[in-house]
Write a protein that holds these residues in place. Structure first.
Motif, PDB file in Angstrom:
ATOM      1  N   GLN B   2     -11.021  22.347  46.559  1.00  0.00           N
ATOM      2  CA  GLN B   2     -10.111  22.065  45.459  1.00  0.00           C
ATOM      3  C   GLN B   2     -10.859  21.451  44.280  1.00  0.00           C
ATOM      4  O   GLN B   2     -11.816  20.701  44.466  1.00  0.00           O
ATOM      5  N   TYR B  25      -5.636  22.781  38.092  1.00  0.00           N
ATOM      6  CA  TYR B  25      -6.269  22.545  39.385  1.00  0.00           C
ATOM      7  C   TYR B  25      -6.401  23.870  40.116  1.00  0.00           C
ATOM      8  O   TYR B  25      -5.760  24.864  39.753  1.00  0.00           O
ATOM      9  N   THR B  27      -6.469  25.404  44.109  1.00  0.00           N
ATOM     10  CA  THR B  27      -6.293  25.148  45.531  1.00  0.00           C
ATOM     11  C   THR B  27      -5.730  26.388  46.205  1.00  0.00           C
ATOM     12  O   THR B  27      -5.085  27.211  45.562  1.00  0.00           O
ATOM     13  N   SER B  28      -5.983  26.507  47.484  1.00  0.00           N
ATOM     14  CA  SER B  28      -5.389  27.581  48.277  1.00  0.00           C
ATOM     15  C   SER B  28      -4.234  27.058  49.127  1.00  0.00           C
ATOM     16  O   SER B  28      -3.584  27.826  49.834  1.00  0.00           O
ATOM     17  N   GLU B  29      -3.968  25.760  49.044  1.00  0.00           N
ATOM     18  CA  GLU B  29      -2.884  25.168  49.812  1.00  0.00           C
ATOM     19  C   GLU B  29      -1.553  25.437  49.116  1.00  0.00           C
ATOM     20  O   GLU B  29      -1.494  25.605  47.897  1.00  0.00           O
ATOM     21  N   TYR B  32       1.083  20.161  48.403  1.00  0.00           N
ATOM     22  CA  TYR B  32       0.110  19.150  47.996  1.00  0.00           C
ATOM     23  C   TYR B  32       0.810  18.163  47.072  1.00  0.00           C
ATOM     24  O   TYR B  32       1.990  18.320  46.732  1.00  0.00           O
ATOM     25  N   LYS B  73      -0.798  26.726  38.273  1.00  0.00           N
ATOM     26  CA  LYS B  73      -1.608  25.583  38.712  1.00  0.00           C
ATOM     27  C   LYS B  73      -1.919  24.657  37.541  1.00  0.00           C
ATOM     28  O   LYS B  73      -3.076  24.313  37.256  1.00  0.00           O
ATOM     29  N   TYR B  94      -5.458  15.216  42.596  1.00  0.00           N
ATOM     30  CA  TYR B  94      -4.859  16.121  43.576  1.00  0.00           C
ATOM     31  C   TYR B  94      -5.105  15.581  44.972  1.00  0.00           C
ATOM     32  O   TYR B  94      -6.173  15.023  45.264  1.00  0.00           O
ATOM     33  N   GLY B  96      -4.274  17.132  49.027  1.00  0.00           N
ATOM     34  CA  GLY B  96      -3.674  18.129  49.893  1.00  0.00           C
ATOM     35  C   GLY B  96      -2.838  17.488  50.987  1.00  0.00           C
ATOM     36  O   GLY B  96      -2.787  16.256  51.122  1.00  0.00           O
ATOM     37  N   THR B 101      -6.336  15.905  55.593  1.00  0.00           N
ATOM     38  CA  THR B 101      -6.577  15.865  54.138  1.00  0.00           C
ATOM     39  C   THR B 101      -6.054  14.559  53.576  1.00  0.00           C
ATOM     40  O   THR B 101      -4.888  14.244  53.752  1.00  0.00           O
TER      41      THR B 101
END
Lengths: 113, 116
Positions: B2, B25, B27-29, B32, B73, B94, B96, B101
């Motif tokens: 991230q 930002y 992220t693949s989540e 968050y 994002k 950020y 997660g 995390t």
């Protein structure tokens, strides 16, 4: 209800000396996180501790830096044989459990001469 | 990994006016948390506002509000009726929610100047 306490607020060391930074988490918090802020930068994660355990120290330099959070007393971030590049603000944060918001202390400004 | 990007190193606003600070930002989540922190000259980190990604409604705290665009994002902070005491560094962060995390990932900050 006191917030996160850090001492000293300012610390001056000469190259080669040791620096000890203390952090007392908020009451009821058993999770402590240390971050470092270099001049003109954002905070960077260093280490995450729970009572008597280091959970993640992936952000901490491999040499000269160590951290502990004993059963009794504050968490300590220790820097041995300080160098000028260690000059920074060191912030401690705490949370009640991992998934809750972290609350930051006022930071310790370390200056290495 | 991230990342958090604040593309405005410095912003200025007239007292009583409105200003918007940008944050993006990566992220693949899917779930968050996002935060805005204020750091005045005392260097204390003060939580301004927090947003959970699963909530569509934008968070608001008095004169501070966010524009959260999950698909883009983007997480901007709007300060209305700016006051001299708002002058500070503002950091976007950020965190997660996947197991294990807990690290906050901070942007490089935006310095806000408030002009009388």
């Amino acid at each position: 209800n006191a917030g996160v306490m850090q001492n000293p607020r300012h610390l001056v060391r000469r190259r080669g000396q040791e620096a000890r930074l203390r952090c007392s988490p908020m009451k009821g918090h058993s999770h402590v996180y240390w971050y470092r802020q270099l001049p003109e930068e954002g905070l960077k994660f260093m280490v995450y501790l729970q009572k008597e355990n280091i959970i993640d120290e992936s952000g901490m330099p491999k040499e000269r830096f160590s951290a502990e959070f004993p059963k009794e007393g504050p968490s300590i971030l220790r820097i041995q044989q300080v160098v000028r590049g260690d000059s920074a603000a060191y912030f401690c944060a705490s949370s009640r459990v991992t998934q809750e918001t972290q609350y930051f202390g006022p930071g310790t400004r370390l200056l290495v001469l | 990994a991230q990342t958090v990007t604040q593309s405005q190193p410095e912003m200025s606003v007239q007292e009583a006016e409105t200003v918007t600070l940008s944050c993006t930002y990566d992220t693949s989540e899917s779930d968050y948390y996002l935060f805005w922190y204020k750091q005045p000259p005392s260097r204390q980190m003060i939580l301004v506002i927090r947003q959970e990604a699963y909530k569509q409604q934008n968070a608001t705290e008095n004169r501070f509000s966010v524009n959260f665009q999950k698909a883009a994002k983007s997480f901007s902070l709007k300060i209305s009726d700016s006051q001299l005491g708002d002058a500070a560094m503002y950091f976007c962060a950020y965190r997660g929610t996947t197991s294990g995390t807990y690290k906050y990932i901070f942007g490089t900050g935006t310095r806000l100047k408030v002009l009388a």
